[in-house]
Design an enzyme around this catalytic site. Structure first.
Site, PDB file in Angstrom:
ATOM      1  N   ASP A  12      54.615  22.144  25.093  1.00 13.74           N
ATOM      2  CA  ASP A  12      54.192  20.937  25.807  1.00 13.74           C
ATOM      3  C   ASP A  12      52.814  21.139  26.442  1.00 13.74           C
ATOM      4  OD1 ASP A  12      54.424  18.357  26.763  1.00 13.74           O
ATOM      5  OD2 ASP A  12      55.596  18.927  28.527  1.00 13.74           O
ATOM      6  N   HIS A  29      46.770  18.491  19.918  1.00 14.78           N
ATOM      7  CA  HIS A  29      47.783  18.825  18.913  1.00 14.78           C
ATOM      8  C   HIS A  29      47.198  19.762  17.855  1.00 14.78           C
ATOM      9  CE1 HIS A  29      50.373  16.021  20.822  1.00 14.78           C
ATOM     10  NE2 HIS A  29      49.790  14.916  20.372  1.00 14.78           N
ATOM     11  N   LEU A 123      61.298  36.838   9.524  1.00 14.70           N
ATOM     12  CA  LEU A 123      61.424  35.858  10.610  1.00 14.70           C
ATOM     13  C   LEU A 123      61.794  34.510  10.019  1.00 14.70           C
ATOM     14  CD1 LEU A 123      60.840  35.003  13.633  1.00 14.70           C
ATOM     15  CD2 LEU A 123      58.531  34.427  12.869  1.00 14.70           C
TER      16      LEU A 123
HETATM   17  C1  FPP Z   1      53.722  18.018  23.388  1.00 11.70           C
HETATM   18  O1  FPP Z   1      52.492  17.806  23.992  1.00 11.70           O
HETATM   19  C2  FPP Z   1      53.559  18.272  22.017  1.00 11.70           C
HETATM   20  C3  FPP Z   1      54.039  17.496  21.005  1.00 11.70           C
HETATM   21  C4  FPP Z   1      54.847  16.299  21.187  1.00 11.70           C
HETATM   22  C5  FPP Z   1      53.768  17.843  19.655  1.00 11.70           C
HETATM   23  C6  FPP Z   1      53.820  19.294  19.411  1.00 11.70           C
HETATM   24  C7  FPP Z   1      52.893  19.541  18.331  1.00 11.70           C
HETATM   25  C8  FPP Z   1      52.163  20.631  18.202  1.00 11.70           C
HETATM   26  C9  FPP Z   1      52.214  21.823  19.033  1.00 11.70           C
HETATM   27  C10 FPP Z   1      51.203  20.661  17.139  1.00 11.70           C
HETATM   28  C11 FPP Z   1      51.821  20.420  15.843  1.00 11.70           C
HETATM   29  C12 FPP Z   1      52.545  21.563  15.408  1.00 11.70           C
HETATM   30  C13 FPP Z   1      52.737  21.833  14.133  1.00 11.70           C
HETATM   31  C14 FPP Z   1      53.469  23.036  13.816  1.00 11.70           C
HETATM   32  C15 FPP Z   1      52.216  20.988  13.056  1.00 11.70           C
HETATM   33  P1  FPP Z   1      52.209  16.414  24.667  1.00 11.70           P
HETATM   34  O2  FPP Z   1      51.458  15.584  23.694  1.00 11.70           O
HETATM   35  O3  FPP Z   1      53.497  15.821  25.147  1.00 11.70           O
HETATM   36  O4  FPP Z   1      51.298  16.842  25.847  1.00 11.70           O
HETATM   37  P2  FPP Z   1      51.225  16.169  27.282  1.00 11.70           P
HETATM   38  O5  FPP Z   1      52.558  16.432  27.952  1.00 11.70           O
HETATM   39  O6  FPP Z   1      50.118  16.909  27.933  1.00 11.70           O
HETATM   40  O7  FPP Z   1      50.931  14.723  27.086  1.00 11.70           O
END
Ligand code: FPP
Length: 223
Positions: A12, A29, A123
């Site tokens: 997150d 992201h 893994l």
């Molecule tokens: C949360 O950050 C993250 C997500 C909902 C997406 C997670 C995606 C990635 C780590 C990148 C993609 C990964 C792969 C493996 C393709 P948020 O957007 O909720 O952040 P915020 O809480 O700061 O708004």
């Protein structure tokens, strides 16, 4: 010293990381996706056998369409670009979640990477996409009802997307909640919350969290 077999991470803080730098949320992201490789390396070095990463929840479809499209595209690029790395490093790629709503192209890339890496043993990387623990449990109960099997812990567990319990669950980004991630499997997980935003999460911080985890007194309801 506690064994660490299954590590779960709620990644997150991508959006906030990007906003603080004056970038679009999607940049967060993109950078976030690049952190995954180092986490896999750490797991292999530490003898962790399953790494479950929360990449897209059943609730994330509510995000602006542009962001959802970006994430789908990023996922596709990730699957293609990591192919060689996974093959060279013994990483078996799997997913948890319901793949049904994804596009035909994305489903094809997912299946291909699963097929290519299915024999890898170092893994197991579980990417949670269109994943929600409630949805996973509903699908498991439906499958059990259909099969007519007895309902008990073992039969429920066997019908889940992942049967192995989580030992350590980390959430980056400062929030202290589980957000519908692997609720059954995390029943006895040790929880670690860090304010670090996912794009800045490092092997070094993971190492410190794991070191702390290894010293914990895990009792599993005993004394
Ligand atoms: C949360 O950050 C993250 C997500 C909902 C997406 C997670 C995606 C990635 C780590 C990148 C993609 C990964 C792969 C493996 C393709 P948020 O957007 O909720 O952040 P915020 O809480 O700061 O708004």
């Amino acid at each position: 010293m506690n064994e660490l077999k299954h590590l779960g991470i709620i990644m997150d803080g991508n959006g906030r990381w990007a906003k603080r730098r004056g970038f679009l949320r999607t940049k967060g992201h993109e950078v976030g996706a690049s952190v995954v490789e180092a986490m896999c390396e750490f797991c292999i070095d530490e003898g962790v056998t399953i790494l479950s990463l929360y990449a897209f929840s059943t609730e994330n479809w509510k995000r602006p369409q542009k962001e959802v499209e970006f994430l789908m595209d990023l996922l596709k690029k990730f699957l293609v670009s990591k192919r060689e790395n996974f093959l060279n490093n013994g990483i078996k790629f799997t997913t948890i979640g319901d793949m049904e709503p994804f596009s035909r192209e994305l489903k094809a890339e997912i299946s291909l990477l699963k097929e290519l890496t299915k024999g890898n043993k170092k893994l197991k990387l579980n990417l949670a996409i269109n994943y929600g623990a409630h949805d996973e449990l509903v699908r498991a109960f439906k499958a059990l009802a259909k099969s007519g099997e007895l309902i008990n812990e073992a039969s429920i567990s066997a019908k889940l997307d992942e049967s192995e319990d989580i030992d350590l669950l980390i959430r980056t980004g400062g929030e202290q909640r589980l957000s519908n991630f692997m609720l059954w499997q995390a029943s006895y997980a040790e929880l670690a919350f860090t304010k670090t935003l996912w794009p800045e999460f490092s092997k070094k911080e993971l190492e410190a969290i794991v070191k702390d985890y290894r010293q914990k007194n895990r009792r599993f309801g005993g004394v």
